[in-house]
Write a protein that holds these residues in place. Structure first.
Motif, PDB file in Angstrom:
ATOM      1  N   ARG A   1      34.338  40.996  38.035  1.00  0.00           N
ATOM      2  CA  ARG A   1      35.160  42.107  37.613  1.00  0.00           C
ATOM      3  C   ARG A   1      36.649  41.823  37.770  1.00  0.00           C
ATOM      4  O   ARG A   1      37.455  42.395  37.066  1.00  0.00           O
ATOM      5  N   ALA A   2      37.004  40.982  38.734  1.00  0.00           N
ATOM      6  CA  ALA A   2      38.421  40.666  38.911  1.00  0.00           C
ATOM      7  C   ALA A   2      38.982  39.979  37.676  1.00  0.00           C
ATOM      8  O   ALA A   2      40.105  40.255  37.262  1.00  0.00           O
ATOM      9  N   MET A   3      38.209  39.107  37.081  1.00  0.00           N
ATOM     10  CA  MET A   3      38.678  38.436  35.866  1.00  0.00           C
ATOM     11  C   MET A   3      38.771  39.421  34.712  1.00  0.00           C
ATOM     12  O   MET A   3      39.650  39.293  33.864  1.00  0.00           O
ATOM     13  N   ASP A   4      37.882  40.396  34.681  1.00  0.00           N
ATOM     14  CA  ASP A   4      37.963  41.433  33.650  1.00  0.00           C
ATOM     15  C   ASP A   4      39.262  42.216  33.793  1.00  0.00           C
ATOM     16  O   ASP A   4      39.935  42.512  32.804  1.00  0.00           O
ATOM     17  N   ALA A   5      39.614  42.560  35.023  1.00  0.00           N
ATOM     18  CA  ALA A   5      40.865  43.284  35.266  1.00  0.00           C
ATOM     19  C   ALA A   5      42.057  42.435  34.835  1.00  0.00           C
ATOM     20  O   ALA A   5      42.962  42.922  34.157  1.00  0.00           O
ATOM     21  N   ALA A   6      42.061  41.171  35.223  1.00  0.00           N
ATOM     22  CA  ALA A   6      43.161  40.280  34.847  1.00  0.00           C
ATOM     23  C   ALA A   6      43.238  40.129  33.334  1.00  0.00           C
ATOM     24  O   ALA A   6      44.333  40.149  32.759  1.00  0.00           O
ATOM     25  N   ALA A   7      42.097  40.006  32.681  1.00  0.00           N
ATOM     26  CA  ALA A   7      42.074  39.862  31.221  1.00  0.00           C
ATOM     27  C   ALA A   7      42.622  41.097  30.522  1.00  0.00           C
ATOM     28  O   ALA A   7      43.156  41.008  29.414  1.00  0.00           O
ATOM     29  N   ALA A   8      42.523  42.239  31.182  1.00  0.00           N
ATOM     30  CA  ALA A   8      43.060  43.487  30.630  1.00  0.00           C
ATOM     31  C   ALA A   8      44.508  43.712  31.059  1.00  0.00           C
ATOM     32  O   ALA A   8      45.089  44.757  30.765  1.00  0.00           O
ATOM     33  N   GLY A   9      45.091  42.737  31.767  1.00  0.00           N
ATOM     34  CA  GLY A   9      46.472  42.875  32.210  1.00  0.00           C
ATOM     35  C   GLY A   9      46.649  43.847  33.351  1.00  0.00           C
ATOM     36  O   GLY A   9      47.663  44.523  33.465  1.00  0.00           O
ATOM     37  N   ARG A  10      45.643  43.902  34.213  1.00  0.00           N
ATOM     38  CA  ARG A  10      45.689  44.815  35.357  1.00  0.00           C
ATOM     39  C   ARG A  10      45.768  44.020  36.650  1.00  0.00           C
ATOM     40  O   ARG A  10      45.170  42.953  36.776  1.00  0.00           O
ATOM     41  N   ALA A  11      46.482  44.554  37.629  1.00  0.00           N
ATOM     42  CA  ALA A  11      46.490  43.947  38.958  1.00  0.00           C
ATOM     43  C   ALA A  11      45.070  43.981  39.508  1.00  0.00           C
ATOM     44  O   ALA A  11      44.277  44.860  39.170  1.00  0.00           O
ATOM     45  N   VAL A  12      44.749  43.023  40.348  1.00  0.00           N
ATOM     46  CA  VAL A  12      43.388  42.848  40.843  1.00  0.00           C
ATOM     47  C   VAL A  12      43.321  43.185  42.330  1.00  0.00           C
ATOM     48  O   VAL A  12      44.177  42.774  43.105  1.00  0.00           O
ATOM     49  N   ILE A  13      42.298  43.935  42.695  1.00  0.00           N
ATOM     50  CA  ILE A  13      41.944  44.119  44.098  1.00  0.00           C
ATOM     51  C   ILE A  13      40.520  43.605  44.218  1.00  0.00           C
ATOM     52  O   ILE A  13      39.623  44.095  43.533  1.00  0.00           O
ATOM     53  N   ALA A  14      40.313  42.604  45.068  1.00  0.00           N
ATOM     54  CA  ALA A  14      38.994  41.989  45.173  1.00  0.00           C
ATOM     55  C   ALA A  14      38.693  41.585  46.603  1.00  0.00           C
ATOM     56  O   ALA A  14      39.598  41.397  47.419  1.00  0.00           O
ATOM     57  N   SER A  15      37.412  41.437  46.903  1.00  0.00           N
ATOM     58  CA  SER A  15      36.986  40.894  48.185  1.00  0.00           C
ATOM     59  C   SER A  15      37.196  39.390  48.159  1.00  0.00           C
ATOM     60  O   SER A  15      37.007  38.754  47.123  1.00  0.00           O
ATOM     61  N   PRO A  16      37.550  38.808  49.288  1.00  0.00           N
ATOM     62  CA  PRO A  16      37.769  37.363  49.330  1.00  0.00           C
ATOM     63  C   PRO A  16      36.455  36.592  49.434  1.00  0.00           C
ATOM     64  O   PRO A  16      36.225  35.825  50.352  1.00  0.00           O
ATOM     65  N   ARG A  17      35.589  36.794  48.492  1.00  0.00           N
ATOM     66  CA  ARG A  17      34.281  36.150  48.459  1.00  0.00           C
ATOM     67  C   ARG A  17      34.196  35.258  47.229  1.00  0.00           C
ATOM     68  O   ARG A  17      34.738  35.582  46.179  1.00  0.00           O
ATOM     69  N   GLY A  18      33.501  34.170  47.356  1.00  0.00           N
ATOM     70  CA  GLY A  18      33.280  33.283  46.225  1.00  0.00           C
ATOM     71  C   GLY A  18      34.588  32.844  45.590  1.00  0.00           C
ATOM     72  O   GLY A  18      35.559  32.529  46.287  1.00  0.00           O
ATOM     73  N   ASP A  19      34.613  32.870  44.272  1.00  0.00           N
ATOM     74  CA  ASP A  19      35.805  32.397  43.556  1.00  0.00           C
ATOM     75  C   ASP A  19      36.950  33.404  43.559  1.00  0.00           C
ATOM     76  O   ASP A  19      38.054  33.083  43.140  1.00  0.00           O
ATOM     77  N   MET A  20      36.701  34.611  44.062  1.00  0.00           N
ATOM     78  CA  MET A  20      37.776  35.603  44.104  1.00  0.00           C
ATOM     79  C   MET A  20      38.917  35.138  45.005  1.00  0.00           C
ATOM     80  O   MET A  20      40.080  35.397  44.715  1.00  0.00           O
ATOM     81  N   ALA A  21      38.584  34.452  46.071  1.00  0.00           N
ATOM     82  CA  ALA A  21      39.618  33.994  47.012  1.00  0.00           C
ATOM     83  C   ALA A  21      40.592  33.029  46.353  1.00  0.00           C
ATOM     84  O   ALA A  21      41.746  32.941  46.757  1.00  0.00           O
ATOM     85  N   THR A  22      40.146  32.320  45.327  1.00  0.00           N
ATOM     86  CA  THR A  22      41.039  31.378  44.653  1.00  0.00           C
ATOM     87  C   THR A  22      41.570  31.904  43.330  1.00  0.00           C
ATOM     88  O   THR A  22      42.540  31.370  42.807  1.00  0.00           O
ATOM     89  N   SER A  23      40.965  32.951  42.792  1.00  0.00           N
ATOM     90  CA  SER A  23      41.426  33.442  41.496  1.00  0.00           C
ATOM     91  C   SER A  23      42.495  34.525  41.603  1.00  0.00           C
ATOM     92  O   SER A  23      43.164  34.830  40.623  1.00  0.00           O
ATOM     93  N   VAL A  24      42.661  35.107  42.783  1.00  0.00           N
ATOM     94  CA  VAL A  24      43.696  36.118  43.005  1.00  0.00           C
ATOM     95  C   VAL A  24      44.841  35.464  43.773  1.00  0.00           C
ATOM     96  O   VAL A  24      44.631  34.865  44.825  1.00  0.00           O
ATOM     97  N   VAL A  25      46.034  35.572  43.235  1.00  0.00           N
ATOM     98  CA  VAL A  25      47.224  35.083  43.939  1.00  0.00           C
ATOM     99  C   VAL A  25      47.795  36.285  44.689  1.00  0.00           C
ATOM    100  O   VAL A  25      48.416  37.168  44.084  1.00  0.00           O
ATOM    101  N   VAL A  26      47.527  36.326  45.986  1.00  0.00           N
ATOM    102  CA  VAL A  26      47.881  37.489  46.806  1.00  0.00           C
ATOM    103  C   VAL A  26      49.379  37.770  46.715  1.00  0.00           C
ATOM    104  O   VAL A  26      50.212  36.881  46.887  1.00  0.00           O
ATOM    105  N   GLY A  27      49.693  39.031  46.409  1.00  0.00           N
ATOM    106  CA  GLY A  27      51.082  39.460  46.310  1.00  0.00           C
ATOM    107  C   GLY A  27      51.707  39.211  44.947  1.00  0.00           C
ATOM    108  O   GLY A  27      52.766  39.742  44.650  1.00  0.00           O
ATOM    109  N   SER A  28      51.047  38.401  44.110  1.00  0.00           N
ATOM    110  CA  SER A  28      51.579  38.104  42.783  1.00  0.00           C
ATOM    111  C   SER A  28      50.707  38.694  41.679  1.00  0.00           C
ATOM    112  O   SER A  28      51.204  39.364  40.783  1.00  0.00           O
TER     113      SER A  28
END
Length: 87
Positions: A1-28
């Motif tokens: 879902r984090a990639m879906d949010a990013a693809a829609a141009g939305r800021a992402v809030i995600a759990s630091p699990r799996g690939d989420m920890a590397t796909s979200v640039v915290v603070g950016s």
């Protein structure tokens, strides 16, 4: 879902699990939230700073395009598909 949010141009809030920890640039591009307090703080940030969230969403989309897009892939040119992707 984090990639879906990013693809829609939305800021992402995600759990630091799996690939989420590397796909979200915290603070950016968004926030990683592990505890209930982390989630509450991230949601409070969203509510208090809509302009910042829009900017983060723009960066999330740019980050997604830069890190996962294939420049050799064909572009979607059919108008109906373009419209569907942007909704």
């Amino acid at each position: 879902r984090a990639m879906d949010a990013a693809a829609a141009g939305r800021a992402v809030i995600a759990s630091p699990r799996g690939d989420m920890a590397t796909s979200v640039v915290v603070g950016s591009t968004g926030w990683l939230a592990e505890t209930p307090q982390d989630w509450a703080q991230a949601l409070a940030d969203v509510a208090q700073s809509p302009d910042r969230c829009r900017a983060m969403g723009d960066r999330a989309l740019a980050h997604l395009r830069a890190s996962l897009s294939d420049p050799t892939a064909p572009e979607v040119t059919e108008y109906g598909l373009q419209e569907w992707f942007t909704q």
